[in-house]
Design an enzyme around this catalytic site. Structure first.
Site, PDB file in Angstrom:
ATOM      1  N   ARG A  70      -9.307   2.465  -0.483  1.00 26.02           N
ATOM      2  CA  ARG A  70     -10.374   1.550  -0.908  1.00 26.02           C
ATOM      3  C   ARG A  70     -11.423   1.484   0.182  1.00 26.02           C
ATOM      4  NH1 ARG A  70      -9.294  -2.423   2.729  1.00 26.02           N
ATOM      5  NH2 ARG A  70      -7.119  -2.621   3.317  1.00 26.02           N
ATOM      6  N   GLU A 122      -1.252   4.361   8.350  1.00 26.47           N
ATOM      7  CA  GLU A 122      -1.283   4.178   6.907  1.00 26.47           C
ATOM      8  C   GLU A 122      -2.626   4.627   6.356  1.00 26.47           C
ATOM      9  OE1 GLU A 122      -0.488  -0.136   7.079  1.00 26.47           O
ATOM     10  OE2 GLU A 122      -2.367  -0.371   5.987  1.00 26.47           O
ATOM     11  N   LYS A 156       8.515   1.624  14.701  1.00 31.67           N
ATOM     12  CA  LYS A 156       8.512   1.476  16.157  1.00 31.67           C
ATOM     13  C   LYS A 156       7.217   0.782  16.577  1.00 31.67           C
ATOM     14  CE  LYS A 156       9.735   2.915  20.430  1.00 31.67           C
ATOM     15  NZ  LYS A 156      10.784   2.064  20.992  1.00 31.67           N
ATOM     16  N   LYS A 163       4.179   2.350   1.374  1.00 28.50           N
ATOM     17  CA  LYS A 163       4.008   2.938   2.697  1.00 28.50           C
ATOM     18  C   LYS A 163       5.171   3.847   3.077  1.00 28.50           C
ATOM     19  CE  LYS A 163       1.045  -0.844   4.010  1.00 28.50           C
ATOM     20  NZ  LYS A 163       0.018  -0.362   3.096  1.00 28.50           N
ATOM     21  N   LYS A 215       7.783  -4.383   8.512  1.00 27.78           N
ATOM     22  CA  LYS A 215       6.537  -4.354   7.744  1.00 27.78           C
ATOM     23  C   LYS A 215       6.794  -4.322   6.247  1.00 27.78           C
ATOM     24  CE  LYS A 215       3.040  -1.837   9.263  1.00 27.78           C
ATOM     25  NZ  LYS A 215       2.228  -0.716   9.808  1.00 27.78           N
TER      26      LYS A 215
END
Lengths: 154, 491
Positions: B291, B287, B200, B116, B157
Site C-alpha cells: 500500500r 516486511e 530476532k 508475514k 510479532k
C-alpha cells in the site's frame, strides 16, 4: 492568597519585566532592550492560555499556590483519558515494584500501568471496558512496609 | 480512467488521495464517522457519506457500509488509503465482488503479503535474507524452544500486524510468556487475529525501506530508499531520503533486492519493502507493505513524482510509463510527523480541541495537514496533526530548512511533539547521520522542553488576560488577579 503561574505543569515565579509589548493579533511581540523580539502567539481554551513561540508551545494557567492534596504515591492514576483494557490484579494481591496492574487503551495504543512500589492491592476502582478520565484513580496500593507496621517513613 | 472514486479513509491519508483525484478530474467521495463531521477530508471532497459511529469497526473498517457508500454514490473504484482496511484482503475481495475496482494489489497478493510468516518463507526460498525468526505461528511450549533456538532478545510479532501494533519485546526467557500474551491480545484487538511469531531483535539496526512501483505487465521501478530509523513504539516519526552515510553500491543492492522481493510476491501497485541494516552493511528483509505509506511524501519530494497518480493509473490497467533511468533524485527530503503527544511521558497520545493550526511555508516546504483548525482530536484515532516535509539541495540544508519549518508551525490547544522534533534534528548524532532504531527513544529519556521559555509563556498569559491599555508596558502591569483573568474562559 498567593497565586502561581503553572507553565505546562511547572511553576514560574518571575515573569519578564521592563519590556515593551506590541499587540499582534492573536498575540504579542515583546521587545526587550529595544531590540530582541519574542513573538508570542496565544489562544485561549481548556481552562488556560496556550502560548507559542518558534517551535515551542506551553499551556499556562494560574492557580492558588496551595496545591490541592495530591493523590497518595500508591495511587495508580490514569495518565490520559482512556478505556480500561485489562485489570491484572485483584484486591489483596501482593505486588512488586514495576509489576503491571492495569492496561488502559487510547488512540489505538495500550498503556501498561505498573506499581511504583512493592505493596498490596487495597482497592480496584475500575472495571474492564470502563472509560476513565485523566488523573482518575484506578488502583490503590498499600505499602507492604506500612502493612507490616515495621516502618513508618518507607 | 475512473470517473469517481470512494476514498475509504480519514485524516491525512484521505486528504492526500482526494488531492490527486481532484487534479486528475476524477470525482472524490469521502466517508466520515460521527467524530469526523468537521474533518479536513470531508471539506476537500466532492461528495461525502456519513458512516455513523466513531468506533472504526462501525465506520471506516465496516466493509458493508463502505461498499454501500461507494455504490450509492455511483463510484467505479475504491482507494483504501493506508491504515484501516488498506491491507484487508477480505475488503479488496468485497470491492471486486461489488463490481468496483480496488486501487491496490489483488486480494491474493494481500493475503500473501499480509501473512508475514508466509511472505518471509517465500522470500527466504527466493534467496533473500530474512530477519532470523520462527517459521511458524507460535504458542506455549513450542515458543520457548523456538525462542532458545533464535536467541534473546527477541520480538513477538503479530502475523498480520502493521503500524507498530501487536509487537512486544522479550529481553529474556522470563519475559516470553507475557510478551506472547500481550502481542497476541493487541493483535486480536487491532486485527481480529491472535496469531504471533518470533523474530530476532537485532541490536541497534537501521530501518531502511525502498519504494517500489510495479504494473500488471511486469514493469517495475524503485524510487530509491527511505531512512526510517527514528521510531517510537515501532512507529516511524522522522524519515528521510537519501539514507545518510550509505555507499551507492549498498543502496543499489538494497533497492535491487526490494525489486526482487516484490517480483517474488507478484506485487502490483505502489508498495514498500522494509529492511533492517546493521553496521557492517548486512541487510535483512523485514516486511513488505502492499500500500501507500504514511511517509510516501519523502519520496514524492525527492523524485518530484505523484505516487497516488501512479497508483491510480496502474489500478486502471495502464502500463508503467516510467523506466528506471527516468527516475531522478532532485534533492534531499526529510519528513517529520507531528503528533498530539507528550514526549516526556512515553509519547502518550493527547486528544482535545485544536485551537490554532498554522502550517509552515516558504521554499521547499510541504505541509500535509491531517486536521482542521477548530476541530477536535478524537481519542478513537491516530493523533497525527500534520506531516511537515522539506526538500533542499543536500542533507545539511534540509535539516536547517526543517528546523526553520518546525519553528513556524503553530499548533495550540494540545501538547505536540514539535519542540522535541526540532531538538532531535539539532542533535549532534542526527546531524552526523549516526542514527539507529534506538536513538529516538534514548534521546527522549533525557530530553526536556526549554524551561527558559516558561517565563515568556507566563508573560503571554498575563498579557492575554490584561486590558489592552496595560499591554504596552509590561513594567506597568497591575498585579494579576487570576479570578479576574479566568472569568474570560468558557465563553
Amino acid at each position: 492568597m498567593k497565586f502561581q503561574y503553572k507553565v505546562s505543569g511547572r511553576p514560574v515565579l518571575n515573569i519578564p519585566r521592563n519590556c515593551t509589548v506590541l499587540a499582534s493579533r492573536p498575540g504579542f511581540h515583546v521587545v526587550l532592550n529595544g531590540q530582541k523580539v519574542v513573538p508570542l502567539i496565544v489562544a485561549r481554551g481548556g481552562g488556560g492560555v496556550h502560548v507559542f513561540s518558534r517551535g515551542m508551545t506551553r499551556k499556562v494557567s494560574v492557580r492558588n499556590a496551595v496545591e490541592r492534596v495530591q493523590a497518595a504515591n500508591n495511587a495508580v492514576l490514569a495518565p490520559l483519558p482512556a478505556v480500561v483494557a485489562r485489570v491484572l490484579v485483584a484486591p489483596g494481591d501482593r505486588v512488586s515494584q514495576g509489576q503491571a496492574l492495569v492496561v488502559v487503551s487510547a488512540m489505538k495504543v495500550e498503556f501498561t500501568l505498573v506499581a511504583g512500589c512493592d505493596g498490596v492491592v487495597q482497592e480496584v476502582r475500575v472495571k474492564e471496558g470502563e472509560k476513565v478520565k485523566l488523573g482518575q484513580v484506578l488502583v490503590l496500593l498499600s505499602g507492604a512496609e506500612v502493612e507490616d507496621g515495621s516502618h513508618d517513613s518507607a | 480512467m475512473f470517473k469517481k472514486v470512494l476514498v475509504a479513509n480519514r485524516g491525512d491519508a484521505a486528504v492526500r488521495v482526494i488531492r490527486t483525484l481532484r487534479e486528475m478530474g476524477i470525482g472524490a467521495v469521502a466517508v466520515f464517522s460521527e467524530a469526523d463531521r468537521d474533518g479536513l477530508h470531508v471539506a476537500l471532497a466532492d461528495e461525502a457519506v456519513a458512516l455513523g459511529d466513531s468506533e472504526p469497526s462501525k465506520s471506516y473498517c465496516n466493509i458493508e457500509k463502505v461498499i454501500g457508500a461507494a455504490k450509492a454514490t455511483g463510484c467505479d473504484a475504491v482507494h483504501p488509503g493506508y491504515g484501516f482496511l488498506a491491507e484487508d484482503a477480505g475488503f479488496a475481495r468485497a470491492v471486486l465482488d461489488a463490481g468496483l475496482a480496488f486501487i491496490g494489489p489483488s486480494p491474493e497478493v494481500l493475503v500473501l503479503v499480509g501473512n508475514k510468516v508466509e511472505a518471509r518463507s517465500l522470500l527466504a526460498e527466493a534467496g533473500i535474507d530474512i530477519v532470523p525468526g520462527s517459521q511458524d505461528v507460535i504458542s506455549g511450549e513450542w515458543a520457548e524452544k523456538e525462542a532458545e533456538r533464535i536467541g534473546y532478545p527477541l520480538l513477538v510479532k503479530s502475523v498480520v500486524g502493521g503500524g507498530g501494533r501487536g509487537i512486544r519485546v522479550a529481553q529474556k526467557p522470563a519475559d516470553l510468556a507475557s510478551a506472547l500474551r500481550e502481542a497476541s491480545d493487541e493483535s486480536f484487538a487491532a486485527f481480529l487475529d491472535k496469531r504471533v511469531y518470533l523474530e530476532k531483535l537485532l541490536e541497534r539496526p537501521r530501518h531502511i525501506e525502498v519504494q517500489v512501483i510495479r504494473d500488471r505487465y511486469g514493469g517495475a521501478v524503485h524510487l530509491f530508499e527511505r531512512e526510517c530509523s527514528l521510531q517510537r513504539r515501532f512507529q516511524k516519526v522522522i524519515e528521510e531520503s537519501p539514507a545518510p552515510g550509505l555507499s551507492e553500491v549498498l543502496k543499489e543492492a538494497i533497492a535491487n533486492t526490494a525489486l526482487r522481493a516484490m517480483e517474488t510476491l507478484r506485487f502490483e501497485g505502489v508498495g514498500t519493502v522494509e529492511f533492517l541494516l546493521d553496521r557492517r552493511g548486512r541487510f535483512w528483509f523485514l516486511e513488505a507493505n502492499p500500500r501507500l505509506q504514511v511517509e510516501h511524501p519523502v519520496t514524492e519530494m525527492r523524485t518530484g513524482l505523484d505516487l497516488v497518480r501512479l497508483q491510480i493509473e496502474i489500478a486502471c490497467g495502464m502500463g508503467l510509463s516510467l523506466r528506471q533511468e527516468d527516475v531522478h533524485s532532485i534533492g534531499h527530503a526529510i519528513e517529520c510527523r507531528i503528533y498530539a503527544e507528550d514526549p516526556q511521558s512515553g509519547f502518550a497520545p493527547r486528544s482535545g480541541p485544536i485551537l490554532m493550526l498554522r502550517p509552515p511555508g516558504g521554499p521547499g516546504v510541504r505541509a500535509d495537514l491531517a486536521v482542521i483548525e477548530g476541530s477536535s482530536l478524537s481519542q478513537e484515532y491516530d493523533p497525527l496533526i500534520a506531516k511537515v516535509v522539506v526538500l533542499a539541495e543536500d542533507r545539511t540544508r534540509a535539516i536547517s530548512r526543517m528546523v526553520r519549518a518546525l519553528e513556524e508551525t503553530v499548533v495550540l490547544g494540545v501538547d505536540t511533539s514539535i519542540e522535541f522534533l526540532r531538538d532531535i534534528l539539532k542533535s549532534d548524532r542526527f546531524i552526523s547521520g549516526n542514527i539507529d532504531t534506538s536513538y529516538l527513544e534514548e534521546f527522549a529519556k533525557c530530553w526536556k522542553p526549554d524551561e527558559s521559555f516558561d517565563a515568556w509563556a507566563a508573560l503571554g498569559y498575563r498579557l492575554e488576560c490584561s486590558s489592552s491599555a496595560d499591554q504596552a508596558k509590561v513594567s506597568q502591569l497591575a498585579p494579576l488577579s487570576p479570578w479576574k483573568a479566568l472569568k474570560h474562559f468558557g465563553r
